[in-house]
Design an enzyme around this catalytic site. Sequence first.
Site, mmCIF file in Angstrom:
data_model
loop_
_atom_site.group_PDB
_atom_site.id
_atom_site.type_symbol
_atom_site.label_atom_id
_atom_site.label_comp_id
_atom_site.label_asym_id
_atom_site.label_seq_id
_atom_site.Cartn_x
_atom_site.Cartn_y
_atom_site.Cartn_z
ATOM 1 N N HIS A 107 11.762 -34.646 41.920
ATOM 2 C CA HIS A 107 10.724 -33.847 42.586
ATOM 3 C C HIS A 107 9.851 -33.193 41.499
ATOM 4 O O HIS A 107 9.878 -31.983 41.295
ATOM 5 C CB HIS A 107 11.400 -32.778 43.445
ATOM 6 C CG HIS A 107 10.483 -32.136 44.446
ATOM 7 N ND1 HIS A 107 9.170 -32.509 44.626
ATOM 8 C CD2 HIS A 107 10.715 -31.123 45.327
ATOM 9 C CE1 HIS A 107 8.638 -31.755 45.579
ATOM 10 N NE2 HIS A 107 9.538 -30.917 46.017
ATOM 11 N N GLN A 114 7.356 -30.069 42.056
ATOM 12 C CA GLN A 114 8.025 -28.774 42.199
ATOM 13 C C GLN A 114 8.286 -28.149 40.830
ATOM 14 O O GLN A 114 8.048 -26.959 40.614
ATOM 15 C CB GLN A 114 9.350 -28.959 42.941
ATOM 16 C CG GLN A 114 10.138 -27.660 43.099
ATOM 17 C CD GLN A 114 9.425 -26.665 43.978
ATOM 18 O OE1 GLN A 114 9.062 -26.992 45.093
ATOM 19 N NE2 GLN A 114 9.226 -25.442 43.492
ATOM 20 N N CYS A 165 13.317 -23.697 45.258
ATOM 21 C CA CYS A 165 12.103 -24.447 45.633
ATOM 22 C C CYS A 165 11.736 -24.246 47.096
ATOM 23 O O CYS A 165 10.597 -24.536 47.482
ATOM 24 C CB CYS A 165 12.268 -25.922 45.308
ATOM 25 S SG CYS A 165 13.521 -26.761 46.297
ATOM 26 N N ARG A 220 2.751 -24.357 43.611
ATOM 27 C CA ARG A 220 2.660 -25.769 43.985
ATOM 28 C C ARG A 220 1.193 -26.165 44.098
ATOM 29 O O ARG A 220 0.787 -27.228 43.660
ATOM 30 C CB ARG A 220 3.370 -26.018 45.331
ATOM 31 C CG ARG A 220 4.877 -25.847 45.324
ATOM 32 C CD ARG A 220 5.554 -26.879 44.465
ATOM 33 N NE ARG A 220 5.247 -28.239 44.903
ATOM 34 C CZ ARG A 220 5.875 -28.883 45.901
ATOM 35 N NH1 ARG A 220 6.857 -28.305 46.543
ATOM 36 N NH2 ARG A 220 5.536 -30.131 46.216
ATOM 37 N N ARG A 235 5.727 -38.916 49.683
ATOM 38 C CA ARG A 235 7.087 -38.360 49.748
ATOM 39 C C ARG A 235 7.921 -39.389 50.497
ATOM 40 O O ARG A 235 7.623 -39.730 51.642
ATOM 41 C CB ARG A 235 7.101 -37.019 50.492
ATOM 42 C CG ARG A 235 8.495 -36.607 50.916
ATOM 43 C CD ARG A 235 8.581 -35.189 51.403
ATOM 44 N NE ARG A 235 8.441 -34.261 50.296
ATOM 45 C CZ ARG A 235 8.779 -32.975 50.351
ATOM 46 N NH1 ARG A 235 9.259 -32.455 51.458
ATOM 47 N NH2 ARG A 235 8.622 -32.196 49.299
ATOM 48 N N ASP A 268 19.404 -24.358 45.043
ATOM 49 C CA ASP A 268 18.756 -25.215 46.044
ATOM 50 C C ASP A 268 19.735 -25.381 47.197
ATOM 51 O O ASP A 268 20.919 -25.028 47.083
ATOM 52 C CB ASP A 268 18.387 -26.575 45.405
ATOM 53 C CG ASP A 268 17.358 -27.346 46.243
ATOM 54 O OD1 ASP A 268 16.925 -26.829 47.295
ATOM 55 O OD2 ASP A 268 17.021 -28.473 45.860
HETATM 56 N N1 CP Z 1 9.875 -27.427 47.980
HETATM 57 C C1 CP Z 1 9.322 -28.360 48.790
HETATM 58 O O1 CP Z 1 9.071 -29.502 48.392
HETATM 59 O O2 CP Z 1 9.037 -27.905 50.037
HETATM 60 P P1 CP Z 1 8.671 -28.832 51.286
HETATM 61 O O3 CP Z 1 9.879 -29.717 51.576
HETATM 62 O O4 CP Z 1 8.402 -27.869 52.408
HETATM 63 O O5 CP Z 1 7.479 -29.666 50.944
#
Ligand code: CP
Length: 308
Positions: free
Chosen positions: A134, A137, A266, A294, A107, A225
């Site tokens: 992403h 997700q 998400c 997830r 990430r 979001d």
């Molecule tokens: N939705 C998501 O990626 O959550 P986090 O940022 O907690 O990993």
Amino acid sequence: MTDFLDINKTAPDDLKKMIAMAKDMKQARMGQPKATLDADQPLANHMVALIFEKPSTRTRVSFDVGVRQMGGQTMVLSGNDMQLGHGETIADTARVLSRYVDMIMIRTFEEATLLEMAEYASVPVINGLTNRSHPCQIMADIQTYEEHRGSIAGKKVVWTGDGNNVCASFLHAAGQFGFDMVFTGPEVLDPETVFVEEARAKGVSVTLERDAQKAVEGADLIVADTWVSMHDAQSTRERRHNQLRPYQVNEELMARAKPDALFMHCLPAHREEEVTSAVMDGPQSVIFDEAENRLHAQKAVMRFCLGK
Ligand code: CP
């Protein structure tokens, strides 16, 4: 072995196989304690590095648990604590990590970091979020939609608010899974044109609609979001809130969609900002199923990457 860098870079048949595998793996574990090992142990003797240059709850825990359920081991690394955060190149980091681990999930901020990691690593690299996309997700979101309502092909998905990285992956998915998308938000926060055009080129409808009330008419799925993403400057907060207030998902907006429309987010969410608690905790919301999926979707992604 292959990378999982974005939904538009993975063949539709492979994406569909991963969703089917995720559903099967979830079903097979139903009712078992979370630490129960999967029967076939596809990641036995495998070490997976999970690199985080940004905060995370869901991605971090779901990848960690998923690897362990499949019999592998994880190493969770903070970008700041690595030499990566202190001048070592991404290419060198990728080559070194490839000597120790069998797969890398990262990430990060810039998409270029992910792409350089993938170019120089000799093990599969998975995109755990960049400023531009992403994909993990949205794999979980497709699984979630289909568990509740059947195939997402031909459905109308409405994205509300900021045309951010998660929206971009939804647009990638629209083209690959064959559903239509409406983006509703202010023009200054439109998704990148390249994402819109690419989906359209694959034969699906993508509409940019400024009027949220109009946008959600006939929607099968409404998605929200946060109004300020992790990579956005906090100084933009007040301006964004003013721009995005008309796009809040509340009960009145949900009532304009199809009666069986679902709501997704998400997470993490800012309750009473982009969505009201009444919607988040209401009967159309599937937000915690998304969070759970997830785990299952990423397990399928990891198996795909390792050819397992
Ligand atoms: N939705 C998501 O990626 O959550 P986090 O940022 O907690 O990993």
